[in-house]
Write a protein that holds these residues in place. Structure first.
Motif, PDB file in Angstrom:
ATOM      1  N   ASP A 138       0.819  -1.218   0.000  1.00 17.44           N
ATOM      2  CA  ASP A 138       0.000   0.000   0.000  1.00 17.44           C
ATOM      3  C   ASP A 138       0.850   1.264   0.000  1.00 17.44           C
ATOM      4  O   ASP A 138       0.430   2.304  -0.515  1.00 17.44           O
TER       5      ASP A 138
ATOM      6  N   ARG B 294      -7.841   1.665  -0.360  1.00 12.34           N
ATOM      7  CA  ARG B 294      -8.852   0.959   0.421  1.00 12.34           C
ATOM      8  C   ARG B 294      -8.797  -0.540   0.180  1.00 12.34           C
ATOM      9  O   ARG B 294      -8.493  -0.990  -0.924  1.00 12.34           O
ATOM     10  N   GLU B 295      -9.120  -1.288   1.233  1.00 10.33           N
ATOM     11  CA  GLU B 295      -9.335  -2.723   1.135  1.00 10.33           C
ATOM     12  C   GLU B 295     -10.739  -3.006   1.650  1.00 10.33           C
ATOM     13  O   GLU B 295     -11.128  -2.513   2.714  1.00 10.33           O
TER      14      GLU B 295
ATOM     15  N   THR C   8      -8.349   2.562   6.528  1.00  6.37           N
ATOM     16  CA  THR C   8      -7.841   2.768   5.175  1.00  6.37           C
ATOM     17  C   THR C   8      -6.824   3.904   5.173  1.00  6.37           C
ATOM     18  O   THR C   8      -6.596   4.561   6.191  1.00  6.37           O
TER      19      THR C   8
END
Length: 331
Positions: free
Chosen positions: A156, A318-319, A325
């Motif tokens: 990320d 975002r997940e 997030t």
């Protein structure tokens, strides 16, 4: 947080809170730590903890009924689950989470008062209560370890070319430790109030990273922040602050980064309806109760702070299965 499927059984589960409180209280009393060395009778447990023997019998029988203890004759011992999760000092210890919840129980009982007054219902600020703060920080530390690992696995954030990190409001220092372990060139400065800084120092020392991670005791609103960083991490911080305080903070942070440096805001970022993630919507009420000024903010609000401070390339990472997030911006 559970999916929004409401059935009579779910309402029954919510109303049947007695067992929840019992488990929290038993962790706070250290029932399971007392039994870690072997089985004890109720009178022995009562004597060790300063409890009334007859009441202790009732408590231990109830915990046995819930499957957290086993009983043989008049002696009690930890179940397999209790021995793994509820004995202090063990790797999978969940007691900090339960004790932190127990300590906020009375506060939630004043929700109606908070809704009528708009005022916080906690007598002390979180950082004015050392014991409560320690349990909450260590509970968050446990959760953050898995989140930090997921962030690194997913990629990320790219820290491969970063060398100087500022972790603002570091809590237990979990993320900085994970990031520095994964990137040997990275050094970090952790900043938080004294209670959190003390916990962070212990976590850093346990990781053997004192040579690359320093911990400073700072109130970010009262002290000048250090500068010349190429990465700033700010996790679970903006939700405890007002809108205007956050706007001013990001204006200051912009000037603490070198050109090309990034800031990563890690929080329960809300959608435009302010109802998702559901955990964030509920957490905003927790902040009303506990400090009266914070809440969870939308992506647009965070975007406006960063954009107004001068950041560019602002993106939301975002997940779907994680309430926490990232919003990342570049100087």
């Amino acid at each position: 947080m559970a999916a929004n499927r409401w059935t009579p059984e779910r309402f029954d589960d919510i109303a049947d809170f007695w067992a929840n409180r019992l488990v929290m209280e038993s962790a706070a009393l250290d029932i399971y730590g007392q039994l870690a060395g072997g089985s004890l009778g109720a009178e022995e447990v009562a004597e060790r903890l300063g409890l009334e023997p007859g009441s202790t019998h009732l408590l231990l029988d109830a915990l046995t009924g819930l499957g957290l203890l086993s009983k043989k004759g008049n002696r009690y011992s930890n179940s397999e689950a209790a021995a793994r999760y509820l004995v202090p000092g063990l790797p999978d210890y969940m007691g900090h989470r339960l004790i932190a919840a127990q300590q906020s129980w009375e506060m939630w009982g004043h929700l109606s008062d908070a809704l009528r007054s708009g005022q916080r219902q906690r007598d002390k600020h979180f950082f004015e209560d050392p014991e409560a703060a320690r349990h909450l920080l260590l509970a968050l530390h446990r959760d953050a370890r898995s989140r930090a690992a997921d962030i690194l696995v997913r990629g990320d954030i790219d820290l491969s070319e970063r060398h100087q990190m500022l972790d603002l409001g570091c809590g237990a220092g979990t993320y900085a430790v994970a990031f520095c372990r994964a990137h040997r060139q990275l050094h970090a400065t952790l900043v938080d109030r004294p209670i959190a800084a003390a916990v962070a120092r212990d976590v850093v020392a346990s990781a053997g990273l004192e040579d690359r991670i320093s911990v400073l005791e700072y109130d970010v609103d009262e002290h000048e922040l250090p500068s010349n960083y190429d990465f700033i991490w700010i996790s679970n911080v903006i939700n405890s602050r007002s809108y205007n305080a956050n706007r001013a903070l990001f204006e200051r942070l912009y000037h603490r980064l070198v050109p090309g440096g990034e800031v990563a805001v890690h929080d329960m970022i809300m959608d435009d309806t302010r109802t998702r993630p559901a955990r964030g919507a509920v957490f905003s009420l927790y902040m009303l109760l506990s400090n009266g000024v914070g809440r969870c903010y939308t992506f647009q609000e965070v975007f406006d702070w960063l954009d107004g401070a001068g950041f560019h390339d602002i993106r939301w990472v975002r997940e779907a299965d994680d309430d926490m997030t990232l919003v990342i911006g570049t100087r």
